[in-house]
Write an enzyme that holds these catalytic residues in place. Structure first.
Site, PDB file in Angstrom:
ATOM      1  N   LYS A 121       0.846  -1.187   0.000  1.00  0.00           N
ATOM      2  CA  LYS A 121       0.000   0.000   0.000  1.00  0.00           C
ATOM      3  C   LYS A 121       0.889   1.247   0.000  1.00  0.00           C
ATOM      4  O   LYS A 121       1.910   1.294   0.685  1.00  0.00           O
ATOM      5  CB  LYS A 121      -0.896  -0.040   1.239  1.00  0.00           C
ATOM      6  CG  LYS A 121      -1.923   1.079   1.355  1.00  0.00           C
ATOM      7  CD  LYS A 121      -2.779   0.845   2.584  1.00  0.00           C
ATOM      8  CE  LYS A 121      -3.803   1.942   2.806  1.00  0.00           C
ATOM      9  NZ  LYS A 121      -4.620   1.694   4.033  1.00  0.00           N
ATOM     10  N   SER A 201      -9.317   1.839   3.455  1.00  0.00           N
ATOM     11  CA  SER A 201      -8.468   2.595   2.532  1.00  0.00           C
ATOM     12  C   SER A 201      -7.456   1.720   1.794  1.00  0.00           C
ATOM     13  O   SER A 201      -6.773   2.189   0.905  1.00  0.00           O
ATOM     14  CB  SER A 201      -7.720   3.694   3.306  1.00  0.00           C
ATOM     15  OG  SER A 201      -6.836   3.109   4.262  1.00  0.00           O
ATOM     16  N   SER A 225      -9.885  -0.571   7.580  1.00  0.00           N
ATOM     17  CA  SER A 225      -9.245  -0.320   6.289  1.00  0.00           C
ATOM     18  C   SER A 225      -8.458  -1.486   5.720  1.00  0.00           C
ATOM     19  O   SER A 225      -7.995  -1.411   4.589  1.00  0.00           O
ATOM     20  CB  SER A 225      -8.337   0.915   6.382  1.00  0.00           C
ATOM     21  OG  SER A 225      -9.124   2.081   6.438  1.00  0.00           O
TER      22      SER A 225
END
Length: 533
Positions: A121, A201, A225
């Protein structure tokens, strides 16, 4: 993390006997036509293959890390334009793979992830690639050092394949954000239905896994997330116990709740990745799957579900279709010998009331400290001004209300803040501890997510999903595994356990995964109708 070594030994051996969850049970190397969206490499279906199976192929001489890495790079090139999940690929990926192959030839593999392609990420610091948190404010010079977890991946021989898109600033900027959108990367799409949202996210990490663009990925979570994107994209995601994985070098929201964690298409790969992220030396012998003797069929189920007690937190607010799926899931678990009782963890309204004010104060403290290590805006006030003066930052939604509220929030030295955080953490832990103890439970289960809503910048997310909050605030582990679908849209089952019970939770999750066998390949459908949710 005691017991994780024994757990992974059992998981590895079991994965070599059992067909991958959701597969057609013909096993790796089957010569059938790959499922839609699948990619084969010398008879290996990237959609369903596990790390132990890849290791077994490598030991037989039928696979190299270089070939595996090239296959994933080709999939990124051909499939990612549909979903927009990968921001950058690492130019050194094939060199990393070649180095792993040399170690394999010399009998010097470093562990279970040696030669395995991993996506990160883009809020995880990498010294040789941009780390932006999705914001143009950080799109210049990369960080000066890798995050601790990246160092551990490199030391374990993993191939850092690239960086994934995310919800900008991990969805802590606007009051009504659109998950999976960032000014740097644009909008990530759900691979199952392209006009639906991937949830935030860690949207890019989950969507990339669903599309088989890497073997494993790293996500981060403050509250939901990792697990929500995992559920909504039909993959597995573990939010570890707070502190198991170093947060140093990861763009923060709150040190009191933030953690990075592993994501994969199956539980065994998730567990193996956790062993590397935590630096657990009890995993060090696990370099080759062939090092393990195969257990009997009973042992291949990682202890099974018989006699396990699971509390089902139904959450009917997520809709009748999800509730019906939970009813079917409970019946399947009971059919495997588990006892399933319905529960409602207490204190949820108070948790919802307290969490946001605490996060505002913590974000101001922690983001200022992080920005001080990077080129660009040096604190939150400068970041707010940057967003005001850069129209690209307003391309999907203009708001930065959370930034502005955090700037005005009481400092973390304020007695009122300290009282809020103390009560918040205490109630979150009690909500789980009391429920587990009162019903003598091995875990609490709940729906991870509703069916994915339609992505709409003007409306923003429709994501009031309460199941992730107790474990997130308590710092306890939670694990999402595929439970099934509502129409074409995946729904996860979220499993929660007590502090540092990560190994037991993964063991239970593996048994649930084998029982439900709910994973399926995405269809990349353009739409499925007008329902927005």
């Amino acid at each position: 993390m005691s017991g994780v070594g024994a757990l992974i030994t059992a998981l590895v051996a079991g994965s070599l006997l059992a067909a991958a969850p959701g597969s057609n049970a013909q096993g790796v190397g089957a010569a059938d036509t790959p499922s839609p969206g699948a990619s084969s490499l010398k008879g290996i279906d990237l959609d369903t293959v596990t790390i132990p199976e890849l290791q077994a192929h490598r030991d037989k001489g039928s696979l190299t890390s270089s070939a595996l890495t090239r296959a994933y790079l080709r999939r990124i090139e051909t499939v990612d334009p549909k979903i927009n999940a990968v921001l950058h690929t690492d130019p050194s990926a094939l060199r990393q793979a070649a180095a792993s192959d040399a170690r394999h030839r010399g009998g010097r593999l470093r562990g279970p992830l040696d030669g395995i392609p991993v996506l990160l990420k883009d809020n995880v610091d990498t010294r040789d690639m941009p780390t932006t948190a999705g914001s143009l404010a950080l799109a210049g010079k990369p960080p000066g050092a890798d995050a601790v977890l990246v160092t551990r991946l490199r030391q374990a021989g993993a191939v850092i394949l690239g960086k994934t898109n995310l919800s900008e600033w991990a969805n802590f900027r606007a009051a009504k954000p659109t998950s999976g959108w960032s000014a740097v990367g644009g909008q990530t799409r759900n691979p199952y239905v392209l006009d639906r949202n991937p949830c935030g996210s860690s949207a890019g990490s989950a969507a990339a896994l669903a599309a088989s663009l890497a073997q494993v990925a790293i996500g981060t979570e403050t509250d939901g997330s990792i697990v929500c994107p995992a559920g909504m994209n039909g993959v597995v995601g573990l939010k570890p116990s707070l502190g198991l994985v170093s947060q140093r070098g990861v763009v923060p929201i709150s040190a009191e709740q933030d953690t990075a964690g592993p994501m994969a298409r199956n539980v065994i790969d998730t567990a193996l990745t956790l062993s590397v992220l935590t630096g657990d030396r009890s995993m060090s012998p696990i370099g080759r799957a062939s090092a393990f003797a195969a257990p009997d069929e009973q042992g291949s189920r990682q202890g099974g579900l018989r006699g396990k007690r699971i509390g089902l937190w139904r959450l009917p607010s997520l809709g009748p279709e999800v509730d019906a799926l939970m009813t079917r899931t409970a019946a399947k678990l009971r059919g495997a010998g588990a006892e399933v009782v319905e529960v409602t963890p207490p204190y949820q309204a108070r948790l919802a009331e307290l969490e946001f004010p605490a996060l505002l104060s913590e974000f101001h403290r922690d983001i200022d400290a992080y920005l001080g290590t990077r080129q660009g805006p040096r604190d939150l006030a400068a970041l707010i001004e940057f967003n005001r003066t850069h129209p690209q930052e307003q391309a999907c939604f203009a708001g930065q209300e959370l930034f502005e509220q955090a700037l005005a929030a009481p400092p973390t030295t304020d007695p009122e803040y300290r009282a809020i955080r103390t009560e918040l953490t205490d109630l979150a832990r009690r909500s789980l501890d009391e429920t587990l103890a009162a019903h003598h439970l091995d875990a609490i289960a709940a729906p991870t997510n509703p069916p994915a809503w339609t992505t709409d910048c003007a409306r923003g997310d429709n994501d009031v999903i309460p199941s992730s909050t107790p474990a997130a605030v308590a710092g306890y582990p939670s694990l999402s595994v595929p439970a099934g679908s509502v129409g074409e849209l995946p729904v996860g089952l979220l499993l929660m356990a007590g502090d540092r019970e990560d190994a037991g939770l993964l063991s239970l999750g593996a048994a649930v995964e084998q029982r439900l066998r709910a994973w399926r390949t995405p269809g990349y459908l353009p739409s499925v109708g007008p329902v927005v949710r």
